[in-house]
Design a protein around this motif. Structure first.
Motif, PDB file in Angstrom:
ATOM      1  N   ASN A 196     -11.399   9.484   0.707  1.00 44.67           N
ATOM      2  CA  ASN A 196     -10.442   8.438   0.341  1.00 44.67           C
ATOM      3  C   ASN A 196     -10.075   7.596   1.554  1.00 44.67           C
ATOM      4  OD1 ASN A 196      -8.712   6.938  -1.213  1.00 44.67           O
ATOM      5  ND2 ASN A 196      -7.231   8.557  -1.565  1.00 44.67           N
ATOM      6  N   LEU A 219      -4.823   1.210  -6.203  1.00 42.45           N
ATOM      7  CA  LEU A 219      -4.211   2.388  -5.585  1.00 42.45           C
ATOM      8  C   LEU A 219      -2.707   2.394  -5.837  1.00 42.45           C
ATOM      9  CD1 LEU A 219      -5.538   4.579  -3.578  1.00 42.45           C
ATOM     10  CD2 LEU A 219      -4.341   3.338  -1.794  1.00 42.45           C
ATOM     11  N   GLY A 277      -9.940   2.822  -6.753  1.00 44.10           N
ATOM     12  CA  GLY A 277      -8.523   2.888  -6.419  1.00 44.10           C
ATOM     13  C   GLY A 277      -7.737   3.755  -7.400  1.00 44.10           C
ATOM     14  N   GLY A 293      -8.455   7.256  -6.265  1.00 47.38           N
ATOM     15  CA  GLY A 293      -7.811   7.493  -4.969  1.00 47.38           C
ATOM     16  C   GLY A 293      -6.301   7.550  -5.059  1.00 47.38           C
ATOM     17  N   GLY A 294      -5.714   6.758  -5.970  1.00 45.97           N
ATOM     18  CA  GLY A 294      -4.260   6.752  -6.111  1.00 45.97           C
ATOM     19  C   GLY A 294      -3.710   8.061  -6.634  1.00 45.97           C
ATOM     20  N   GLN A 337       1.943   4.374   1.834  1.00 46.73           N
ATOM     21  CA  GLN A 337       0.975   3.294   1.613  1.00 46.73           C
ATOM     22  C   GLN A 337       1.586   1.937   1.925  1.00 46.73           C
ATOM     23  OE1 GLN A 337      -2.225   3.181   0.814  1.00 46.73           O
ATOM     24  NE2 GLN A 337      -2.539   5.379   0.592  1.00 46.73           N
TER      25      GLN A 337
END
Length: 480
Positions: free
Chosen positions: A10, A46, A97, A100-101, A389
């Motif tokens: 990631n 994400l 995304g 990955g999120g 983030q």
């Protein structure tokens, strides 16, 4: 192993793709402005899926959601490498995304449910491997793949790691049934996801389009309004998707503020040093990546020092203060780099920066959830990662703005590293909010002989006496 592998691909993806963007633009015949949508699609997606990660993990089980997210990310990586035009690539990056999120919040929650608080310092030392190695390895590996093979391999490189981690997780991870997660908080999801997506988009586009452009102002202001509505909604909801009220926990609040400011300075520094090597010193992406890599070596060495020697002796607040002070000094030293500075000076400063930030990584992750109940770890991890983030995106945006404002090439790097040092100094100020005795009590090994703690010897069955009726007889025996 599954979580470290997931985090690795990631975080690797965040930097390795940037190296390939010029070649992708040339193959598809695109301008630099158009090709930026490849990175923005991933960043926005994400932000959309992070808020739902905690609820999904609680509802369907962390193992199931983590492996599903890993599978989605891996399949999307293969599809990105097969894309034939920009539209397909952007769509597949958005799918990446989404995976990955969900991976990081769910994986972190699962990890901290498995490890008791007194073992989290050592566990956090292991987590620094992907956190430090992947962003530094991305430019190196990306440069090799782009020069020797094709840009498509910067996506396909995720396949072997993703497949191996998925197979191992399917076999080795303990199954976990879903918890009582309550009804899905749709208003909270809409406000949080759209607010984060708009705000992250505005941050990423602001340095390029100008902070006064209509699109940037609209998304930034709209994102802030949506996030304020999200906070108000979540505070009034019985089962919120993002438990904002968890920030009332002192350790989580202090660790989150430290992490947001520190991530802004650190991610901004990694971005600026790569530009310094390539644009300021005329190095190739591969050579620049190799010169950034000493930072990763410093983190891996420093994490062992922090987890085994420094933290056990000095505690959370002092360890964080040492790490952040060292990071501020290293960033200030980077601000003195010039066009003819010996490159080994810059590499040494990056190694020392890695040693310093490892103390921050290890400590902040260990104490953040120390006093959070196990059933709320998923929500706390979602909140922590969403704000982290934002911190990383804000750091890159602020440093890029400082570079544009400086104008002259070398002066722009001086300003960028100076701003990074200021962001990290803010984190040093928030460190003083940590209650040392509370952090130490929450992360030390329980003493079975302490008052109020059960003694293992006391849990053994007592010897029967004349007044003891003996062990209970099973119902099946009575019926027989």
């Amino acid at each position: 192993m599954v979580f470290v592998s997931s985090m690795f691909i990631n975080l690797l993806d965040a930097t390795i793709v940037n190296v390939a963007l010029p070649q992708i633009g040339r193959e598809f015949g695109l301008t630099s402005t158009a090709i930026e949508s490849v990175s923005i699609a991933f960043l926005v997606s994400l932000a959309v899926f992070i808020p739902a990660a905690g609820w999904l993990g609680d509802r369907f089980g962390a193992k199931r959601v983590l492996l599903t997210a890993l599978a989605v990310f891996t399949i999307a990586s293969v599809l990105c490498g097969l894309a034939q035009n920009l539209e397909q690539l952007v769509a597949f990056r958005a799918l990446q995304g989404a995976g990955g999120g969900m991976m990081t919040p769910v994986g972190m929650a699962l990890l901290f449910r498995v490890f008791p608080p007194h073992e989290r310092v050592r566990a956090s030392a292991i987590l620094t491997i992907p956190t430090a190695l992947a962003p530094a390895l991305g430019p190196v590996l990306g440069g090799l793949l782009v020069m020797d093979l094709s840009w498509r391999w910067v996506f396909w490189v995720n396949l072997p790691i993703g497949v191996a981690a998925f197979a191992f997780g399917l076999i080795a991870l303990t199954g976990e049934s879903g918890r009582r997660a309550g009804r899905f908080d749709l208003p909270g999801f809409v406000f949080c996801s759209l607010g984060l997506a708009c705000f992250m988009y505005g941050l990423s586009e602001g340095p390029h389009d100008g902070w006064t452009s209509a699109a940037v102002l609209t998304t930034l202001i709209g994102g802030l309004v949506l996030l304020v509505l999200a906070v108000l909604t979540e505070l009034r909801t019985e089962n919120p998707l993002v438990a904002v009220r968890l920030l009332g926990d002192r350790l989580l609040r202090a660790s989150t503020l430290v992490t947001v400011c520190f991530t802004a300075g650190f991610m901004g520094t990694l971005y600026a040093i790569s530009l310094y090597y390539q644009d300021g010193r005329g190095m190739t992406p591969l050579a620049a990546g190799l010169s950034v890599f000493p930072e990763a070596i410093g983190v891996m060495c420093g994490s062992q020092l922090a987890s085994r020697l420094v933290y056990p002796r000095l505690g959370a607040r002092r360890t964080l203060s040492i790490g952040l002070t060292g990071a501020v000094l290293c960033m200030a030293a980077l601000a003195l780099l010039d066009a003819d500075t010996n490159l080994w000076i810059a590499r040494t400063e990056m190694f020392l920066l890695g040693v310093a930030v490892s103390h921050v990584f290890v400590t902040s992750q260990a104490v953040a959830f120390a006093t959070i109940p196990a059933q709320q770890t998923g929500q706390a991890s979602t909140l922590f990662n969403a704000l982290r983030q934002v911190g990383g995106a804000a750091g890159v945006a602020v440093l890029t703005t400082a570079m544009v404002a400086a104008g002259r090439p070398m002066l722009s790097y001086h300003w960028a590293f100076a701003v990074a040092a200021v962001c990290t100094a803010l984190a040093l100020g928030f460190t003083q909010m940590i209650n040392e005795s509370e952090a130490r009590a929450a992360t030390q090994r329980p003493d079975p002989t302490a008052t109020g703690r059960p003694d293992p010897a006391a849990t053994r069955p007592a010897a029967p006496d004349s007044a003891d009726p003996g062990p209970a007889v099973p119902e099946s025996v009575k019926i027989g």
